[in-house]
Design an enzyme around this catalytic site. Structure first.
Site, PDB file in Angstrom:
ATOM      1  N   SER A  56      50.151  41.307   4.594  1.00 30.50           N
ATOM      2  CA  SER A  56      50.060  42.070   4.273  1.00 30.50           C
ATOM      3  C   SER A  56      50.581  41.689   2.440  1.00 30.50           C
ATOM      4  O   SER A  56      50.091  42.568   2.066  1.00 30.50           O
ATOM      5  CB  SER A  56      50.903  43.390   4.594  1.00 30.50           C
ATOM      6  OG  SER A  56      52.645  43.020   4.384  1.00 30.50           O
ATOM      7  N   LYS A 128      57.367  44.268   0.792  1.00 31.21           N
ATOM      8  CA  LYS A 128      56.283  45.189   0.244  1.00 31.21           C
ATOM      9  C   LYS A 128      56.799  44.674  -1.265  1.00 31.21           C
ATOM     10  O   LYS A 128      57.780  45.130  -1.645  1.00 31.21           O
ATOM     11  CB  LYS A 128      56.230  47.034   0.621  1.00 31.21           C
ATOM     12  CG  LYS A 128      56.207  47.180   2.144  1.00 31.21           C
ATOM     13  CD  LYS A 128      54.937  46.249   2.781  1.00 31.21           C
ATOM     14  CE  LYS A 128      54.291  46.753   4.236  1.00 31.21           C
ATOM     15  NZ  LYS A 128      52.846  45.536   4.587  1.00 31.21           N
TER      16      LYS A 128
END
Length: 243
Positions: A56, A128
């Protein structure tokens, strides 16, 4: 009769007490114990190691990379736009995890992790990039496919999008970040279950991440050696937001 001092020296020679070899072993043991204690203190209060289990954050972070996280963020150092942060699952972002089997290998790995000689279990953590801070309005997307933060388009050189796609992420959205929360996104935007994904899918919490869930800011890729490098927060992208 043998003098007392001679008797003591004789006893030491027989038992080995005070011999150079034993002193060397003792010193090594003391050094190792001190190193373990210092490492444990650093891990608890300053830095921590994590591995990257998914794609990701490609190409910034690759699968099985190891990162070092500064745990002084956010308790002592504030989070900034662009920071790559590690946080605990804010609620059903991750699938249920299989329990780790209890065996000698898992016990050894836990012991090594405690002294930073292995990497910490990342099963309940995500990584993230921070796009929105409390009070920010984040929108996807402009006609050129850029995100805007507080009406300012941002140029994101770190993101990866599929060939033929022009938008910075899959689907349009408009959000205002609540107090005490963050809006975070993966660099591999079309393959990241990030704030946008969970917001658009109606997840509890609306896709926002509580600042209290942040473990720290990733500062360096520590392994493998060919991936070693510092992780910045891309000031060229986010500095205009400060004005």
């Amino acid at each position: 009769m043998m003098p007392a001092d001679n008797a003591t020296r004789s006893t030491r020679r027989r038992t080995g007490v005070g011999s150079p070899a034993l002193k060397f072993v003792r010193d090594i043991v003391v050094i190792v114990v001190i190193a373990i204690l210092i490492s444990a203190l650093l891990k608890t209060f300053v830095v921590r190691s994590f591995y990257i289990p998914s794609s990701s954050m490609e190409n910034t972070l690759l699968i099985n990379d190891r990162i070092i996280v500064n745990e002084l963020v956010p308790n002592l150092i504030p989070i900034e736009h662009g920071d790559v942060v590690v946080f605990t699952d804010p609620g059903n972002w991750l699938p249920p995890q299989e329990p780790v089997p209890l065996n000698l290998l898992s016990a050894l790995d836990a012991a090594l992790t405690a002294v930073e000689l292995s990497t910490a279990d990342s099963n309940n953590h995500l990584v993230k990039r921070v796009i929105g801070l409390p009070g920010d309005t984040v929108v996807c997307c402009t006609a050129a496919g850029q995100l805007t933060v507080n009406d300012l388009p941002i140029d994101e050189p770190y993101i990866q999008v599929p060939d033929g796609q022009s938008q910075a992420t899959k689907s349009p959205f408009t959000v205002t970040v609540p107090d005490g929360k963050l809006w975070v996104m993966g660099d591999n935007r079309y393959n990241s279950a990030d704030s946008a994904f969970h917001h658009l899918n109606g997840s509890p919490g609306g896709g926002f991440v509580p600042i209290s869930s942040v473990v720290g800011r990733a500062v360096v890729v520590s392994w493998p050696a060919k991936h070693w490098g510092w992780l910045g927060n891309c000031p060229e992208t986010f500095t205009p937001l400060a004005h």
